[in-house]
Write a protein that holds these residues in place. Sequence first.
Motif, PDB file in Angstrom:
ATOM      1  N   ALA A  45      26.669  36.871  38.332  1.00 42.44           N
ATOM      2  CA  ALA A  45      25.910  36.920  37.079  1.00 42.44           C
ATOM      3  C   ALA A  45      24.411  36.793  37.353  1.00 42.44           C
ATOM      4  CB  ALA A  45      26.358  35.791  36.161  1.00 42.44           C
ATOM      5  N   TRP A  46      23.613  37.395  36.497  1.00 43.37           N
ATOM      6  CA  TRP A  46      22.167  37.220  36.517  1.00 43.37           C
ATOM      7  C   TRP A  46      21.843  35.884  35.867  1.00 43.37           C
ATOM      8  CZ3 TRP A  46      19.127  40.724  38.962  1.00 43.37           C
ATOM      9  CH2 TRP A  46      19.659  41.976  39.216  1.00 43.37           C
ATOM     10  N   GLY A  47      20.725  35.320  36.258  1.00 45.30           N
ATOM     11  CA  GLY A  47      20.290  34.065  35.656  1.00 45.30           C
ATOM     12  C   GLY A  47      18.889  34.200  35.099  1.00 45.30           C
ATOM     13  N   LEU A  48      18.423  33.146  34.474  1.00 48.00           N
ATOM     14  CA  LEU A  48      17.077  33.115  33.898  1.00 48.00           C
ATOM     15  C   LEU A  48      16.523  31.718  34.080  1.00 48.00           C
ATOM     16  CD1 LEU A  48      15.216  35.081  32.307  1.00 48.00           C
ATOM     17  CD2 LEU A  48      16.144  34.088  30.224  1.00 48.00           C
ATOM     18  N   ILE A  49      15.306  31.628  34.597  1.00 48.70           N
ATOM     19  CA  ILE A  49      14.639  30.336  34.727  1.00 48.70           C
ATOM     20  C   ILE A  49      13.335  30.399  33.943  1.00 48.70           C
ATOM     21  CG2 ILE A  49      13.528  30.930  36.930  1.00 48.70           C
ATOM     22  CD1 ILE A  49      13.920  27.885  37.638  1.00 48.70           C
ATOM     23  N   THR A  50      13.066  29.347  33.194  1.00 47.39           N
ATOM     24  CA  THR A  50      11.883  29.314  32.337  1.00 47.39           C
ATOM     25  C   THR A  50      11.045  28.078  32.651  1.00 47.39           C
ATOM     26  OG1 THR A  50      12.924  28.005  30.605  1.00 47.39           O
ATOM     27  CG2 THR A  50      13.202  30.405  30.468  1.00 47.39           C
ATOM     28  N   TYR A  51       9.814  28.098  32.147  1.00 43.18           N
ATOM     29  CA  TYR A  51       8.963  26.913  32.239  1.00 43.18           C
ATOM     30  C   TYR A  51       9.690  25.693  31.688  1.00 43.18           C
ATOM     31  CZ  TYR A  51       4.315  28.782  33.477  1.00 43.18           C
ATOM     32  OH  TYR A  51       3.238  29.307  34.124  1.00 43.18           O
ATOM     33  N   THR A  52      10.381  25.875  30.577  1.00 43.88           N
ATOM     34  CA  THR A  52      11.078  24.765  29.945  1.00 43.88           C
ATOM     35  C   THR A  52      12.113  24.152  30.882  1.00 43.88           C
ATOM     36  OG1 THR A  52      10.755  25.801  27.789  1.00 43.88           O
ATOM     37  CG2 THR A  52      12.419  24.071  27.914  1.00 43.88           C
ATOM     38  N   ASN A  53      12.907  25.002  31.569  1.00 49.98           N
ATOM     39  CA  ASN A  53      13.897  24.494  32.533  1.00 49.98           C
ATOM     40  C   ASN A  53      13.222  23.638  33.597  1.00 49.98           C
ATOM     41  OD1 ASN A  53      15.186  27.775  32.459  1.00 49.98           O
ATOM     42  ND2 ASN A  53      16.275  26.057  31.551  1.00 49.98           N
ATOM     43  N   ILE A  54      12.100  24.149  34.108  1.00 47.60           N
ATOM     44  CA  ILE A  54      11.403  23.456  35.198  1.00 47.60           C
ATOM     45  C   ILE A  54      10.775  22.158  34.700  1.00 47.60           C
ATOM     46  CG2 ILE A  54       9.529  23.608  36.872  1.00 47.60           C
ATOM     47  CD1 ILE A  54      10.174  26.655  37.033  1.00 47.60           C
ATOM     48  N   LEU A  55      10.105  22.222  33.554  1.00 48.70           N
ATOM     49  CA  LEU A  55       9.481  21.009  33.008  1.00 48.70           C
ATOM     50  C   LEU A  55      10.514  19.925  32.742  1.00 48.70           C
ATOM     51  CD1 LEU A  55       6.799  22.362  30.544  1.00 48.70           C
ATOM     52  CD2 LEU A  55       6.413  21.076  32.634  1.00 48.70           C
ATOM     53  N   LYS A  56      11.626  20.305  32.159  1.00 52.16           N
ATOM     54  CA  LYS A  56      12.675  19.336  31.852  1.00 52.16           C
ATOM     55  C   LYS A  56      13.165  18.667  33.134  1.00 52.16           C
ATOM     56  CE  LYS A  56      17.208  18.961  29.683  1.00 52.16           C
ATOM     57  NZ  LYS A  56      18.342  19.125  30.556  1.00 52.16           N
ATOM     58  N   THR A  57      13.384  19.446  34.175  1.00 54.67           N
ATOM     59  CA  THR A  57      13.918  18.917  35.423  1.00 54.67           C
ATOM     60  C   THR A  57      12.893  18.103  36.196  1.00 54.67           C
ATOM     61  OG1 THR A  57      15.415  20.791  35.570  1.00 54.67           O
ATOM     62  CG2 THR A  57      15.026  19.565  37.594  1.00 54.67           C
ATOM     63  N   VAL A  58      11.679  18.616  36.317  1.00 54.38           N
ATOM     64  CA  VAL A  58      10.670  17.964  37.158  1.00 54.38           C
ATOM     65  C   VAL A  58      10.006  16.792  36.441  1.00 54.38           C
ATOM     66  CG1 VAL A  58       8.487  18.300  38.377  1.00 54.38           C
ATOM     67  CG2 VAL A  58      10.275  20.037  38.503  1.00 54.38           C
ATOM     68  N   ILE A  59       9.614  16.981  35.205  1.00 53.82           N
ATOM     69  CA  ILE A  59       8.884  15.935  34.487  1.00 53.82           C
ATOM     70  C   ILE A  59       9.840  14.940  33.824  1.00 53.82           C
ATOM     71  CG2 ILE A  59       7.162  15.454  32.706  1.00 53.82           C
ATOM     72  CD1 ILE A  59       6.064  17.044  35.118  1.00 53.82           C
ATOM     73  N   ALA A  60      10.705  15.431  32.975  1.00 55.31           N
ATOM     74  CA  ALA A  60      11.572  14.542  32.192  1.00 55.31           C
ATOM     75  C   ALA A  60      12.630  13.847  33.044  1.00 55.31           C
ATOM     76  CB  ALA A  60      12.234  15.325  31.059  1.00 55.31           C
ATOM     77  N   GLU A  61      13.146  14.538  34.053  1.00 54.57           N
ATOM     78  CA  GLU A  61      14.234  13.973  34.858  1.00 54.57           C
ATOM     79  C   GLU A  61      13.780  13.543  36.245  1.00 54.57           C
ATOM     80  OE1 GLU A  61      17.315  16.926  34.744  1.00 54.57           O
ATOM     81  OE2 GLU A  61      17.500  16.823  32.570  1.00 54.57           O
ATOM     82  N   ASP A  62      12.482  13.608  36.509  1.00 47.04           N
ATOM     83  CA  ASP A  62      11.929  13.177  37.799  1.00 47.04           C
ATOM     84  C   ASP A  62      12.477  13.952  39.000  1.00 47.04           C
ATOM     85  OD1 ASP A  62       9.824  11.508  37.847  1.00 47.04           O
ATOM     86  OD2 ASP A  62      10.970   9.661  38.115  1.00 47.04           O
ATOM     87  N   GLY A  63      12.732  15.247  38.823  1.00 45.36           N
ATOM     88  CA  GLY A  63      13.227  16.069  39.922  1.00 45.36           C
ATOM     89  C   GLY A  63      12.108  16.413  40.887  1.00 45.36           C
ATOM     90  N   ASP A  64      12.460  16.762  42.116  1.00 44.84           N
ATOM     91  CA  ASP A  64      11.482  17.091  43.149  1.00 44.84           C
ATOM     92  C   ASP A  64      11.287  18.606  43.222  1.00 44.84           C
ATOM     93  OD1 ASP A  64      10.101  17.637  45.565  1.00 44.84           O
ATOM     94  OD2 ASP A  64      10.768  15.708  46.377  1.00 44.84           O
ATOM     95  N   ILE A  65      10.071  19.037  42.959  1.00 43.74           N
ATOM     96  CA  ILE A  65       9.728  20.458  42.912  1.00 43.74           C
ATOM     97  C   ILE A  65       9.916  21.161  44.257  1.00 43.74           C
ATOM     98  CG2 ILE A  65       7.272  20.151  43.390  1.00 43.74           C
ATOM     99  CD1 ILE A  65       6.721  22.226  41.216  1.00 43.74           C
ATOM    100  N   ASP A  66       9.874  20.370  45.342  1.00 45.34           N
ATOM    101  CA  ASP A  66      10.006  20.953  46.678  1.00 45.34           C
ATOM    102  C   ASP A  66      11.423  20.847  47.242  1.00 45.34           C
ATOM    103  OD1 ASP A  66       7.278  21.826  47.089  1.00 45.34           O
ATOM    104  OD2 ASP A  66       6.753  19.702  47.166  1.00 45.34           O
ATOM    105  N   LEU A  67      12.295  20.119  46.560  1.00 43.23           N
ATOM    106  CA  LEU A  67      13.673  19.977  47.038  1.00 43.23           C
ATOM    107  C   LEU A  67      14.673  20.783  46.211  1.00 43.23           C
ATOM    108  CD1 LEU A  67      13.941  16.184  47.949  1.00 43.23           C
ATOM    109  CD2 LEU A  67      13.696  18.132  49.488  1.00 43.23           C
TER     110      LEU A  67
END
Length: 128
Positions: A45-67
């Motif tokens: 399947a094709w996927g879609l990644i958005t700013y919102t997905n990234i912001l939620k993961t990195v900022i709200a959930e403290d995810g690591d942008i490089d990992l």
Amino acid sequence: MQVKDVMVREVVTISPFAKLREALSLMKKHQLKSLVVERQNEQDAWGLITYTNILKTVIAEDGDIDLLNVYDVCAKPAISVGESLAVKHVATLMVQNRVKRLLVLNDNELLGFVAMDDIMDVLLQKVE
């Protein structure tokens, strides 16, 4: 009006194994709010990644942008439509699923994507 009348055909794609930093860099370079996540084979399947997905993961959930990989945060499978579908049905689908972008596919081949902003632009041109 049909999807083919408002869709974007030039799509920027990214590997699901790319890091989130690479995705943000591509978005910035091309001035985009989303990227299409590539398939790994013809049946995938094709996927879609958005700013919102990234912001939620990195900022709200403290995810690591490089990992974290794109695959970890993208919507997959992405909701898709065909190019001959009426735009009114696409708008309904977007509202019901609370999404702003849908992929346009033909037999699982990527043709482009349609965004709520593109639909609104066409609608506003008709109002003027």
